[in-house]
Design an enzyme around this catalytic site. Sequence first.
Site, PDB file in Angstrom:
ATOM      1  NE  ARG A 228      34.354   3.718  30.811  1.00 27.61           N
ATOM      2  CZ  ARG A 228      33.700   3.474  29.677  1.00 27.61           C
ATOM      3  NH1 ARG A 228      33.997   2.404  28.946  1.00 27.61           N
ATOM      4  NH2 ARG A 228      32.759   4.302  29.252  1.00 27.61           N
ATOM      5  CD  GLU A 257      40.562   3.703  27.796  1.00 30.29           C
ATOM      6  OE1 GLU A 257      39.990   4.508  27.051  1.00 30.29           O
ATOM      7  OE2 GLU A 257      40.031   2.666  28.207  1.00 30.29           O
ATOM      8  CG  HIS A 275      37.719   2.769  24.729  1.00 25.06           C
ATOM      9  ND1 HIS A 275      37.649   3.320  26.004  1.00 25.06           N
ATOM     10  CD2 HIS A 275      36.440   2.423  24.426  1.00 25.06           C
ATOM     11  CE1 HIS A 275      36.393   3.314  26.415  1.00 25.06           C
ATOM     12  NE2 HIS A 275      35.642   2.773  25.463  1.00 25.06           N
TER      13      HIS A 275
HETATM   14  O1  LIG Z   1      29.723   3.681  25.702  1.00 25.33           O
HETATM   15  C1  LIG Z   1      30.736   3.547  26.371  1.00 25.33           C
HETATM   16  O2  LIG Z   1      30.714   3.487  27.602  1.00 25.33           O
HETATM   17  C2  LIG Z   1      32.029   3.437  25.703  1.00 25.33           C
HETATM   18  O3  LIG Z   1      33.024   3.151  26.308  1.00 25.33           O
HETATM   19  C3  LIG Z   1      32.079   3.716  24.263  1.00 25.33           C
HETATM   20  O4  LIG Z   1      32.610   4.957  23.998  1.00 25.33           O
END
Ligand SMILES: O=C(O)C(=O)CO
Length: 314
Positions: A228, A257, A275
Amino acid sequence: SVASAADILTPTSTDRASFLAEASSGAFDGCTVAYRTFESFSVTGRVDGELLSALPPSLRFICHNGAGYDQVDVPACTARGIRVSNTPSAVDDATADMAMFLLLGALRNLAVGMASLRAGQWRGATPPALGHDPQGKVLGILGMGGIGRNMAKKALAFGMKIRYSNRTRLDPSVEKEIEAEYVDFKTLLAESDVLSLNLPLNSNTRRIISSNEFAAMKKGITIVNTARGGVMDEAALVEALSSGQVNSVGLDVYEEEPKIHPGLLENPRVLLVPHMGTYTVETHQKMEEWAISNVAMALESRQLRSIVPEQSDM
Ligand SMILES: O=C(O)C(=O)CO
């Protein structure tokens, strides 16, 4: 199937204000299970106390389609007796594959070469710097869950030496299988040639990589983030790139994002992907099936297949 076991209500709102109004109007009254996706954040915003208060008291389960569930305020759910599930392991291969792509692409300065070719300038007026090979380099994995372990196996095939840091050390037999050496966070920063972020975003990990951590890294490090954006301080990253402390970076995720820090966009040593870590037919299918199996279990037996770890005793 879920469709024959329950009535399905689909919200019609397109933004948070109208979703709150729709929920408050009683549109979802009687609902016990909510299924949500990562993308639904752009409609509802964060699943927090305010949102939960607008949802009907009948709601007992939130089944998230994704591994990372930072968009859901788990303590707020716990306080209301709502259990939350995610889709661990379904995302491991695709996310680790993306991490390897970013690792290789960042090491090889592919962003600048690919951009100049598309601009009709072959390798460009100033060709990209020579890249680096992964063979023999130390890969530091921060966060050794399913994705980290999957990536370790793949990086081994590229001749990398695997080190990792994690809240808890892996079982020695697992360490042996993936040839990973456990080190503390400081050592990981100081000795990695490539650092891969594979940890969830939560209050303990937000901006875990910031100015002090960049300063503690081996000069010229390559960093890959498929976790993230919020685990790394983007503004500090831009500075660390311009000072040369960080040589190159491969990113799939961003702090806000779909907004991207302009200092990242303009830097040719930054390889950027919007992403797409799990963006494949096979993995989307696995994730949907996993998430819907949580919905089905919630409806049938009031249990979840994969409750989030914070609620494991609920
Ligand atoms: O599965 C997740 O956490 C993702 O970021 C994929 O959408």
